[in-house]
Design a protein around this motif. Structure first.
Motif, PDB file in Angstrom:
ATOM      1  N   ILE A 140      19.021   5.280 -26.226  1.00 13.06           N
ATOM      2  CA  ILE A 140      19.040   4.235 -25.206  1.00 13.06           C
ATOM      3  C   ILE A 140      19.136   2.899 -25.938  1.00 13.06           C
ATOM      4  N   ARG A 141      20.217   2.179 -25.663  1.00 18.45           N
ATOM      5  CA  ARG A 141      20.429   0.911 -26.366  1.00 18.45           C
ATOM      6  C   ARG A 141      21.108  -0.089 -25.435  1.00 18.45           C
ATOM      7  N   SER A 142      20.564  -1.273 -25.363  1.00 16.96           N
ATOM      8  CA  SER A 142      21.117  -2.376 -24.537  1.00 16.96           C
ATOM      9  C   SER A 142      21.494  -1.909 -23.124  1.00 16.96           C
ATOM     10  N   GLY A 143      20.616  -1.177 -22.497  1.00 20.05           N
ATOM     11  CA  GLY A 143      20.871  -0.776 -21.104  1.00 20.05           C
ATOM     12  C   GLY A 143      21.822   0.403 -20.961  1.00 20.05           C
ATOM     13  N   ASP A 144      22.309   0.941 -22.077  1.00 22.26           N
ATOM     14  CA  ASP A 144      23.174   2.128 -22.028  1.00 22.26           C
ATOM     15  C   ASP A 144      22.386   3.349 -22.502  1.00 22.26           C
ATOM     16  N   LEU A 145      22.746   4.485 -21.960  1.00 21.62           N
ATOM     17  CA  LEU A 145      22.098   5.726 -22.410  1.00 21.62           C
ATOM     18  C   LEU A 145      23.190   6.716 -22.814  1.00 21.62           C
ATOM     19  N   HIS A 146      23.026   7.288 -23.998  1.00 23.28           N
ATOM     20  CA  HIS A 146      23.973   8.312 -24.451  1.00 23.28           C
ATOM     21  C   HIS A 146      23.219   9.582 -24.770  1.00 23.28           C
ATOM     22  N   SER A 147      23.709  10.699 -24.265  1.00 23.77           N
ATOM     23  CA  SER A 147      23.174  11.985 -24.714  1.00 23.77           C
ATOM     24  C   SER A 147      24.357  12.934 -24.767  1.00 23.77           C
ATOM     25  N   ASP A 148      24.096  14.156 -25.196  1.00 24.31           N
ATOM     26  CA  ASP A 148      25.178  15.113 -25.305  1.00 24.31           C
ATOM     27  C   ASP A 148      25.575  15.545 -23.887  1.00 24.31           C
ATOM     28  N   GLY A 149      26.622  14.960 -23.347  1.00 22.67           N
ATOM     29  CA  GLY A 149      27.064  15.374 -22.013  1.00 22.67           C
ATOM     30  C   GLY A 149      26.663  14.465 -20.879  1.00 22.67           C
ATOM     31  N   TYR A 150      25.908  13.412 -21.151  1.00 19.52           N
ATOM     32  CA  TYR A 150      25.588  12.440 -20.086  1.00 19.52           C
ATOM     33  C   TYR A 150      25.569  11.035 -20.672  1.00 19.52           C
ATOM     34  N   HIS A 151      26.346  10.134 -20.069  1.00 21.23           N
ATOM     35  CA  HIS A 151      26.418   8.753 -20.553  1.00 21.23           C
ATOM     36  C   HIS A 151      26.271   7.813 -19.364  1.00 21.23           C
ATOM     37  N   LEU A 152      25.323   6.907 -19.473  1.00 22.69           N
ATOM     38  CA  LEU A 152      25.093   5.921 -18.416  1.00 22.69           C
ATOM     39  C   LEU A 152      25.367   4.548 -19.023  1.00 22.69           C
ATOM     40  N   LEU A 153      26.407   3.859 -18.526  1.00 23.03           N
ATOM     41  CA  LEU A 153      26.913   2.706 -19.262  1.00 23.03           C
ATOM     42  C   LEU A 153      27.055   1.473 -18.377  1.00 23.03           C
ATOM     43  N   GLY A 154      26.541   0.369 -18.875  1.00 23.77           N
ATOM     44  CA  GLY A 154      26.620  -0.879 -18.120  1.00 23.77           C
ATOM     45  C   GLY A 154      27.953  -1.568 -18.339  1.00 23.77           C
ATOM     46  N   CYS A 155      28.642  -1.879 -17.248  1.00 22.42           N
ATOM     47  CA  CYS A 155      29.866  -2.676 -17.397  1.00 22.42           C
ATOM     48  C   CYS A 155      30.282  -3.231 -16.049  1.00 22.42           C
ATOM     49  N   ASP A 156      31.146  -4.242 -16.121  1.00 23.27           N
ATOM     50  CA  ASP A 156      31.681  -4.816 -14.899  1.00 23.27           C
ATOM     51  C   ASP A 156      33.042  -4.168 -14.645  1.00 23.27           C
ATOM     52  N   LEU A 157      33.148  -3.473 -13.545  1.00 19.38           N
ATOM     53  CA  LEU A 157      34.390  -2.735 -13.255  1.00 19.38           C
ATOM     54  C   LEU A 157      35.581  -3.664 -13.037  1.00 19.38           C
ATOM     55  N   ARG A 158      35.303  -4.961 -12.880  1.00 21.32           N
ATOM     56  CA  ARG A 158      36.404  -5.916 -12.711  1.00 21.32           C
ATOM     57  C   ARG A 158      37.046  -6.271 -14.041  1.00 21.32           C
ATOM     58  N   CYS A 159      36.407  -5.834 -15.123  1.00 21.10           N
ATOM     59  CA  CYS A 159      36.923  -6.189 -16.440  1.00 21.10           C
ATOM     60  C   CYS A 159      37.455  -4.923 -17.130  1.00 21.10           C
ATOM     61  N   LEU A 160      38.769  -4.760 -17.070  1.00 25.03           N
ATOM     62  CA  LEU A 160      39.379  -3.514 -17.520  1.00 25.03           C
ATOM     63  C   LEU A 160      39.119  -3.222 -18.999  1.00 25.03           C
ATOM     64  N   LYS A 161      39.084  -4.301 -19.790  1.00 26.31           N
ATOM     65  CA  LYS A 161      38.854  -4.134 -21.219  1.00 26.31           C
ATOM     66  C   LYS A 161      37.495  -3.461 -21.465  1.00 26.31           C
ATOM     67  N   GLU A 162      36.519  -3.946 -20.697  1.00 25.20           N
ATOM     68  CA  GLU A 162      35.168  -3.411 -20.830  1.00 25.20           C
ATOM     69  C   GLU A 162      35.110  -1.953 -20.341  1.00 25.20           C
ATOM     70  N   VAL A 163      35.796  -1.678 -19.241  1.00 27.70           N
ATOM     71  CA  VAL A 163      35.816  -0.313 -18.692  1.00 27.70           C
ATOM     72  C   VAL A 163      36.400   0.640 -19.735  1.00 27.70           C
TER      73      VAL A 163
END
Ligand SMILES: C[S@@+](CC[C@H](N)C(=O)[O-])C[C@H]1O[C@@H](n2cnc3c(N)ncnc32)[C@H](O)[C@@H]1O
Length: 318
Positions: A140-163
């Motif tokens: 868990i780092r900077s509001g994002d979570l990574h595990s094997d098979g599950y990723h929860l990621l903060g981003c603005d969907l209006r910004c394609l580069k970020e997506v």
């Protein structure tokens, strides 16, 4: 270094729609509309909602599930799910309790939503243990979570580069069959941003299904009132002009690179449910305002767009 991002009051109102959706889902679950063992971790207390709201949420959740299962039936579990504007959706955990847990599940939302979701997951063993494989690591780092098979990621969907960057970080691949979920989210994006996002997704995933649940027929009187009510709460529907009749959604998605698209208003979807389900749900609460429910139902639609032969026959009740 942490990026300091400031959101507008409008963004805050959009973010708050997640709390509304989660509360409505929990209320309907408590009343027996459907089962969800996980929703109560994400919202503690809810006031009872009106019967037409509960029934509307039942149709929304069941309709999404109907197509999620059709997708999984066709491609098995070696696939990925990308949940756009995931909010506090519990689908990942519900699938984990079945034989249908998928190889990779990626969730995207504003960082303030994903960091809250991360926090809730971290605090609750029942949620955490389902994202943690044996000997697996959860980062868990900077509001994002990574595990094997599950990723929860903060981003603005209006910004394609970020997506793009976040999807890459979540291990999304163009090779796998992909289910893209957009449950009440595209309507909050400006038309140009939604268009760029959808075009990017259609071109990146040659075997995919996109499920869009959102408002429709907003051009009529009832629709105008819905838009006005939301806007009075500070929540503008930037994508309102694309929420016209279902046939217009179909045209739009075909034009953006999907091979096939179909769209039904929720009254049609409701009538397609097996009779025994409708009878059971109708017996849960007295509904005085059947007409209001019908009006609501004709102002929400489920749209299914696909790429690839495998998914060409997806349909209501198939
Ligand atoms: C009505 S909620 C729906 C949540 C979830 N999909 C569900 O149906 O339960 C809308 C969600 O979309 C997210 N959202 C809206 N615009 C967004 C954007 N530009 N970037 C990331 N997330 C966004 C909101 O933060 C919120 O969580």
């Amino acid at each position: 270094m942490n990026n300091i991002i400031s959101w507008t009051a409008e963004d805050e109102a959009i973010i708050a729609t997640n709390t509304d959706a989660t509360e409505c889902k929990r209320c309907a679950v408590e009343l027996g509309y459907w089962k969800d063992e996980y929703i109560s971790y994400f919202v503690k207390h809810v006031d009872r909602k009106a019967p037409e709201i509960n029934r509307g949420y039942y149709a929304r959740v069941k309709a999404m599930e109907m197509f999620i299962h059709q997708f999984l039936e066709r491609c098995g579990t070696q696939c990925q799910i990308i949940n756009l504007g995931c909010g506090f959706d519990t689908l990942y955990w519900r699938l984990k309790d079945t034989t249908q847990a998928v190889s990779n599940f990626i969730e995207l939302d504003f960082p303030s939503v994903t960091s809250k979701k991360c926090h809730i997951i971290k605090r609750n063993k029942q949620l955490l243990e389902k994202i943690c494989k044996e000997d697996g690591e959860v980062i868990i780092r900077s509001g994002d979570l990574h595990s094997d098979g599950y990723h929860l990621l903060g981003c603005d969907l209006r910004c394609l580069k970020e997506v793009r960057r976040k999807l890459e970080a979540g291990g999304a691949t163009g090779d796998a069959p992909t289910l893209l979920l957009a449950e009440c989210v595209l309507v909050y994006l400006r038309p140009d941003a939604a268009l760029a996002l959808l075009q990017h997704l259609a071109s990146s995933f040659p075997r995919c299904v996109l499920l869009v649940y959102e408002q429709c027929n907003l051009g009529d009187k009832f629709g105008e009132v819905m838009v006005r009510n939301l806007s009075a709460r500070g929540c503008a529907l930037a994508g309102e002009r694309h929420c016209r009749e279902p046939a217009a959604q179909v045209e739009r998605l075909r034009g953006l690179g999907f091979d096939e698209a179909r769209s039904w208003d929720m009254e049609t979807v409701w009538r397609s449910f097996p009779e025994e389900d409708r009878v059971r749900v109708e017996s849960l609460e007295m509904l005085d305002e059947r007409e209001l429910l019908q009006q609501l139902n004709t102002h929400y639609a489920l749209t299914v767009a696909t790429r690839g032969d495998l998914f060409a026959d997806l349909d209501l009740n198939s």
